[in-house]
Design a protein around this motif. Structure first.
Motif, short mmCIF file in Angstrom:
data_model
loop_
_atom_site.label_atom_id
_atom_site.label_comp_id
_atom_site.label_asym_id
_atom_site.label_seq_id
_atom_site.Cartn_x
_atom_site.Cartn_y
_atom_site.Cartn_z
N ARG A 49 0.86 -1.03 0.05
CA ARG A 49 -0.02 0.00 0.03
C ARG A 49 0.89 1.00 0.11
N GLN A 71 -3.22 0.23 -3.61
CA GLN A 71 -2.48 -1.27 -3.29
C GLN A 71 -1.91 -1.64 -4.54
N ASN A 85 -7.40 2.37 -3.06
CA ASN A 85 -8.39 1.91 -1.94
C ASN A 85 -9.03 3.18 -1.39
#
Length: 194
Positions: A49, A71, A85
């Motif tokens: 991430r 991600q 995300n």
């Protein structure tokens, strides 16, 4: 959501032959992330991430600074996958509270007629409730401006990827070969004397 903007960008480039195949390089997606954006605008949050702070964008007289949580991971087929995300728009709270961004992308190597290619595609969708200040602006004008803005964002990533990725791949191959050479030459030599 009131209005939807979309953009799609594809990339295909020839990969110069190297002693280590580019699939090995793609199995380290953090290198691809660094090729997509300047290191000063990326912060690693976890193994897969990242937080990407984009440059301010102007849309219909509004100045917005997107901060996207991505991600990024490599799958078993050595494809690098990118998925957004979360996204925050710094600049106008009204829009930030009524905004959704979805980014999906893939990058992978392929063979055609004995030549290695790097191929990829990114799809970007933004949905937003328009602020009251744009209520009298024709919807078609807003949609065209939004789609152009998203296309320019994806094109910027593509141009940087084209400039940075192959040179980083070549540098990575060189460093891997040097590291293997050092390991080989520094290995203990055992000899038998009679």
């Amino acid at each position: 959501m009131d209005i939807r903007f979309t953009a799609c960008q594809a990339v295909e480039l020839i990969v110069p032959e190297q002693p280590i195949h580019i699939a090995n390089y793609l199995s380290q997606p953090q290198r691809v992330v660094n090729a997509l954006a300047a290191s000063s605008s990326i912060k690693r949050l976890a193994d897969d991430r990242y937080r990407l702070e984009m440059k301010p964008l102007t849309f219909m007289a509004f100045s917005l600074k997107p901060v996207v949580e991505l991600q990024v991971w490599a799958d078993d087929a050595a494809r690098v996958n990118v998925h957004s995300n979360n996204c925050e728009l710094q600049g106008i709270e009204y829009i930030n509270e009524r905004f959704m961004l979805n980014l999906e992308g893939q990058l992978y190597s392929t063979q055609k007629h004995g030549t290695t290619y790097l191929q990829g595609k990114a799809d970007l969708v933004v949905e937003v409730d328009l602020p009251p200040a744009l209520a009298l602006t024709p919807r078609s004008l807003i949609e065209a401006a939004g789609n152009r803005l998203l296309a320019s964002v994806l094109n910027g990533f593509k141009q940087r990827l084209l400039r940075q990725l192959l040179s980083d791949y070549q540098a990575w191959v060189t460093s891997q070969l040097q590291a293997n050479s050092v390991k080989t030459t520094s290995a203990p030599i055992s000899a038998k004397f009679s």
